[in-house]
Structures are given as structure tokens and as C-alpha cells.
Scaffold this motif. Structure first.
Motif, mmCIF file in Angstrom:
data_model
loop_
_atom_site.group_PDB
_atom_site.id
_atom_site.type_symbol
_atom_site.label_atom_id
_atom_site.label_comp_id
_atom_site.label_asym_id
_atom_site.label_seq_id
_atom_site.Cartn_x
_atom_site.Cartn_y
_atom_site.Cartn_z
ATOM 1 N N GLY A 88 0.820 -1.196 0.000
ATOM 2 C CA GLY A 88 0.000 0.000 0.000
ATOM 3 C C GLY A 88 0.858 1.252 0.000
ATOM 4 O O GLY A 88 1.960 1.274 0.538
ATOM 5 N N ALA A 89 0.338 2.320 -0.614
ATOM 6 C CA ALA A 89 1.071 3.583 -0.678
ATOM 7 C C ALA A 89 0.093 4.697 -1.042
ATOM 8 O O ALA A 89 -1.048 4.447 -1.437
ATOM 9 C CB ALA A 89 2.212 3.504 -1.694
ATOM 10 N N ASP A 90 0.553 5.958 -0.925
ATOM 11 C CA ASP A 90 -0.300 7.086 -1.258
ATOM 12 C C ASP A 90 -0.191 7.415 -2.744
ATOM 13 O O ASP A 90 0.452 6.703 -3.525
ATOM 14 C CB ASP A 90 0.053 8.303 -0.390
ATOM 15 N N THR A 128 1.570 -6.851 -5.559
ATOM 16 C CA THR A 128 0.351 -6.179 -6.019
ATOM 17 C C THR A 128 0.288 -4.787 -5.415
ATOM 18 O O THR A 128 0.204 -4.641 -4.197
ATOM 19 C CB THR A 128 -0.895 -6.974 -5.607
ATOM 20 N N PRO A 129 0.329 -3.731 -6.234
ATOM 21 C CA PRO A 129 0.311 -2.370 -5.691
ATOM 22 C C PRO A 129 -1.098 -1.936 -5.291
ATOM 23 O O PRO A 129 -2.002 -1.863 -6.115
ATOM 24 C CB PRO A 129 0.838 -1.525 -6.858
ATOM 25 N N HIS A 130 -1.301 -1.678 -4.007
ATOM 26 C CA HIS A 130 -2.549 -1.103 -3.509
ATOM 27 C C HIS A 130 -2.293 0.382 -3.250
ATOM 28 O O HIS A 130 -2.098 0.810 -2.115
ATOM 29 C CB HIS A 130 -3.000 -1.814 -2.239
ATOM 30 N N VAL A 131 -2.270 1.138 -4.326
ATOM 31 C CA VAL A 131 -1.869 2.537 -4.291
ATOM 32 C C VAL A 131 -3.087 3.424 -4.466
ATOM 33 O O VAL A 131 -3.960 3.138 -5.300
ATOM 34 C CB VAL A 131 -0.827 2.821 -5.402
ATOM 35 N N ALA A 132 -3.156 4.507 -3.666
ATOM 36 C CA ALA A 132 -4.225 5.484 -3.843
ATOM 37 C C ALA A 132 -4.132 6.073 -5.252
ATOM 38 O O ALA A 132 -3.044 6.438 -5.704
ATOM 39 C CB ALA A 132 -4.109 6.587 -2.794
ATOM 40 N N SER A 173 -4.870 7.222 -13.389
ATOM 41 C CA SER A 173 -4.127 6.279 -12.564
ATOM 42 C C SER A 173 -3.485 5.172 -13.383
ATOM 43 O O SER A 173 -3.995 4.772 -14.441
ATOM 44 C CB SER A 173 -5.058 5.658 -11.514
ATOM 45 N N ALA A 174 -2.332 4.679 -12.873
ATOM 46 C CA ALA A 174 -1.679 3.524 -13.470
ATOM 47 C C ALA A 174 -2.219 2.220 -12.904
ATOM 48 O O ALA A 174 -1.834 1.137 -13.356
ATOM 49 C CB ALA A 174 -0.168 3.604 -13.232
ATOM 50 N N ILE A 175 -3.118 2.291 -11.906
ATOM 51 C CA ILE A 175 -3.705 1.109 -11.280
ATOM 52 C C ILE A 175 -4.940 0.682 -12.061
ATOM 53 O O ILE A 175 -5.836 1.490 -12.322
ATOM 54 C CB ILE A 175 -4.077 1.394 -9.818
ATOM 55 N N ASP A 176 -4.990 -0.591 -12.452
ATOM 56 C CA ASP A 176 -6.124 -1.094 -13.218
ATOM 57 C C ASP A 176 -7.004 -1.988 -12.353
ATOM 58 O O ASP A 176 -6.835 -2.078 -11.137
ATOM 59 C CB ASP A 176 -5.634 -1.849 -14.462
ATOM 60 N N ARG A 177 -7.937 -2.685 -12.989
ATOM 61 C CA ARG A 177 -8.908 -3.501 -12.262
ATOM 62 C C ARG A 177 -8.281 -4.669 -11.530
ATOM 63 O O ARG A 177 -8.891 -5.236 -10.636
ATOM 64 C CB ARG A 177 -9.960 -4.035 -13.250
ATOM 65 N N ARG A 178 -7.063 -5.020 -11.858
ATOM 66 C CA ARG A 178 -6.419 -6.128 -11.154
ATOM 67 C C ARG A 178 -6.241 -5.810 -9.674
ATOM 68 O O ARG A 178 -6.189 -6.713 -8.838
ATOM 69 C CB ARG A 178 -5.054 -6.426 -11.790
ATOM 70 N N ALA A 209 -9.529 -4.049 -0.202
ATOM 71 C CA ALA A 209 -8.417 -3.537 0.593
ATOM 72 C C ALA A 209 -7.743 -2.335 -0.052
ATOM 73 O O ALA A 209 -7.073 -1.554 0.618
ATOM 74 C CB ALA A 209 -7.377 -4.642 0.815
ATOM 75 N N THR A 210 -7.926 -2.172 -1.371
ATOM 76 C CA THR A 210 -7.296 -1.050 -2.052
ATOM 77 C C THR A 210 -7.832 0.275 -1.552
ATOM 78 O O THR A 210 -7.150 1.299 -1.604
ATOM 79 C CB THR A 210 -7.532 -1.167 -3.565
ATOM 80 N N CYS A 211 -9.045 0.302 -1.041
ATOM 81 C CA CYS A 211 -9.672 1.553 -0.604
ATOM 82 C C CYS A 211 -9.139 2.035 0.734
ATOM 83 O O CYS A 211 -9.439 3.146 1.152
ATOM 84 C CB CYS A 211 -11.188 1.373 -0.519
ATOM 85 N N SER A 212 -8.353 1.223 1.450
ATOM 86 C CA SER A 212 -7.914 1.605 2.798
ATOM 87 C C SER A 212 -6.406 1.642 2.925
ATOM 88 O O SER A 212 -5.851 1.360 3.963
ATOM 89 C CB SER A 212 -8.472 0.617 3.830
ATOM 90 N N VAL A 213 -5.717 2.006 1.830
ATOM 91 C CA VAL A 213 -4.263 1.978 1.866
ATOM 92 C C VAL A 213 -3.684 3.154 2.629
ATOM 93 O O VAL A 213 -2.521 3.138 3.009
ATOM 94 C CB VAL A 213 -3.687 1.978 0.424
#
Length: 348
Positions: free
Chosen positions: A260-262, A280-284, A289-294, A300-304
């Protein structure tokens, strides 16, 4: 009740040790147990760094305990640390000094400290403490959070001068010369600190003042919010993603983990490189964004951001000014070691 007499003459002898003066529930007692176990495990590292003959130096065990006190209580200089060791019973007990033992000279202490840092003894000590947490089941080894902050260097703005310029001290005050840099455009490409050449001019955000800083980075295990890896690098625009990738590469095991990161870590190159390391990047997310549906399909991605706040709290005790921690011990960029921690409660 009879009035007591205010005797001013000091006693010549004392039969109470520092051990008896430290409360049984003081937090340093539990820390001392963990520290002694880590030092015992690191004994072989001391044998590599020190010679088998010659003049005895400061025992490395006592030196590391003193450095740990400096970080826990945010003592801003080694000279003040030696002053505290001279009259503070709590500090003497934790370091292992008897009441009558003399305190070391500050220059001798500094030279011995540099030997430990160069020999990577401090890093081995930190690793031994992390191993204790792993043995006790306090680490998940699956879910991590990374974040960074600016750590102010011990260098003033007056030392930030143009590179290659013939330096001369104005005659008004050699110890604190008057410098007028109003209207002068200063950058890391054209200027450099004369007292700390590795420090870089940086700011926390738009509208914030620029300071000579380093970049501090922490990787935390999410189970109990314990720090498991650190970095100290030069402050730059790529310092945070570069350090995050380096620490992610050192995560043990072959299974997939999360990090997880900001929003500052939402970068295509970093996300791509993390996936190559099975992280697996759980980044805000930013707008683009570079974060996709994966990653976003997981709740858990919503609480990084919670883990990132732990880092802000872990460095809050060493902050001398809003938004910028203070460098407690001068280290070379890239050196791994413990980070500043909040001060413990004092009982006297």
C-alpha cells in the motif's frame, strides 16, 4: 508531625543501584530485554569490526544502546546525549553504566559510532530486532505499506552556495556571516551545501519553504504496524518510488504480496516493476491512474492510507518543524538503519 531538616551536605556513599531506581513497569525495561537479545546475536559482527588487540574502545553494546536512546528520546546532538548520560540514572541503567563510571568524550563517541555504521553493525542490529518480531508471530509477511518523508539535514541555508564559486567569509562575523541571497535563483543543479554536500534543497509541497533535506523511507508490515525495512536517500523527485522498489525487492518468499502507498507512488514505471516482483500495488489513485482492475477490484485497495498514517506517527516524535523530521544521526545516503521514533514517557 515534626518538621524535617533540610540537609544540604551530600552523602559520600550510596547503596541503591540504578536498577532499583527504574520503575518495574517502565517501557524501557521491555525494550532492554529485546535489545540485549539482539546484541547477543550480533556479537560475531563486533568481532569482525574490532581488532583482537590494542587499546580498548567503547563497548559496541553500550554504544548501540546509547544511540537507541538518542533516537527514542530525540536527543538532538551527541554532546547533549553525553550530558544526559552523566546525570540521568535511567539512561545510565539502559546503556549499562554504573553510577561511578565516567562518561565518554563526545569526539571518541562519534568516531566509534562511525565505525559501527561503516561496518553495517547497526543494520545487523535492526535486522535482529525484526527477526524477534517474526519469531513471535507479529509479522504477516504478506501485506506491507511504504511511505517517505523529508528529513532535515544539519546544514543551514547560508551554506548553500553556488558550485565552484570562490568562497570567502565576510568580515562582519566569521562564525555567522551575513549572507544576502534575496532574489537569487538557487537550485540543486547550480548550488551545493558547503557543510553537507550530499544534502539537497527540497520542499514538502507547493507553498512550503525549501530546506536542505534527505529523504527517509519506511516499509511497514500491516499486521501490527511494525517497521521492517528502511532507507535514507538523497531528496529528489524519484526518491520515493526508487526506494519503494528497492525495499519491495527484498521481501522474502516467493508468494504474492501487497504493497500500500499514497498517490505519490501511482506511477506507471513503479507499478509495472512491482508486478514483476510479484507485488500487487494497492496505491491510492490519481485522476489518470496507473492502477487497473487487477488491484481496484479488491476492497483492501480503498484503505491503503491507514498504513501511511502509521509512518507519519512514527516520525512525529523527531519533528522539529511542521512537515519535516530532523536528522538525528548523520548517515550516508543509501545507508539502511533504524528510523526516528516517538519519545517515551519520562518518569522523572
Amino acid at each position: 508531625m515534626m518538621r524535617g531538616v533540610d540537609h544540604q551536605q551530600s552523602g559520600m556513599f550510596s547503596y541503591i543501584s540504578a536498577e532499583r531506581r527504574v520503575p518495574r513497569d517502565h517501557p524501557l525495561r521491555a525494550i532492554r530485554v529485546m535489545v540485549d537479545a539482539a546484541l547477543k546475536e550480533s556479537s560475531w559482527r563486533f568481532d569482525v569490526v574490532y581488532a583482537s588487540s590494542g587499546r580498548p574502545s567503547i563497548p559496541p553494546e553500550k554504544l548501540l544502546r546509547a544511540l537507541l536512546l538518542q533516537m527514542l528520546y530525540t536527543v538532538r546532538s551527541e554532546r547533549l546525549l553525553m550530558e544526559q548520560l552523566d546525570y540521568n540514572f535511567l539512561f545510565r541503567w539502559f546503556v549499562g553504566l554504573n553510577i561511578d563510571d565516567p562518561v565518554w568524550d563526545v569526539t571518541v563517541f562519534t568516531k566509534n559510532r562511525e565505525r559501527l555504521l561503516v561496518g553495517e553493525v547497526a543494520q545487523g542490529f535492526f535486522t535482529a530486532v525484526v527477526e524477534q518480531a517474526s519469531v513471535q508471530g507479529l509479522l504477516s509477511n504478506e501485506h506491507f505499506t511504504v511511505d517517505g518523508t523529508l528529513i532535515e539535514a544539519w546544514a543551514g541555508p547560508k551554506s548553500f552556495k553556488r558550485k565552484g564559486e570562490d568562497q570567502h567569509t565576510p568580515p562582519d562575523d566569521p562564525g555567522n556571516p551575513s549572507v544576502n541571497f534575496h532574489g537569487e535563483r538557487r537550485s540543486n543543479a547550480t548550488h551545493q551545501s558547503t557543510t553537507d554536500p550530499e544534502a539537497r534543497l527540497a520542499r514538502k509541497g507547493p507553498g512550503k519553504e525549501a530546506r536542505l533535506c534527505y529523504a527517509g523511507h519506511l516499509q511497514m508490515d500491516n499486521r501490527h504496524g511494525l517497521v521492517v525495512n528502511t532507507r535514507l536517500t538523497q531528496a529528489s523527485g524519484i526518491a520515493e518510488p526508487t526506494a519503494a522498489l528497492a525495499m519491495a525487492a527484498e521481501i522474502a518468499g516467493q508468494g504474492r504480496v501487497t504493497l500500500g502507498a499514497d498517490k505519490g507512488y501511482d506511477q506507471k514505471e513503479l507499478v509495472r516493476a512491482l508486478r514483476e516482483y510479484r507485488v500487487t500495488p494497492h496505491v491510492a489513485q490519481k485522476v489518470n491512474s496507473a492502477i487497473d482492475r487487477r488491484s481496484t477490484r479488491h476492497p483492501a485497495t480503498c484503505s491503503v492510507s491507514g498504513g501511511a498514517n502509521e509512518w507519519k506517527r512514527s516520525s512525529a516524535g523527531s519533528r522539529q518543524s511542521p512537515g519535516c523530521a530532523r536528522l538525528v544521526i548523520a548517515e550516508s545516503p543509501g545507508l539502511v538503519g533504524p528510523s526516528p521514533s516517538p519519545p517515551l514517557p519520562t518518569t522523572w
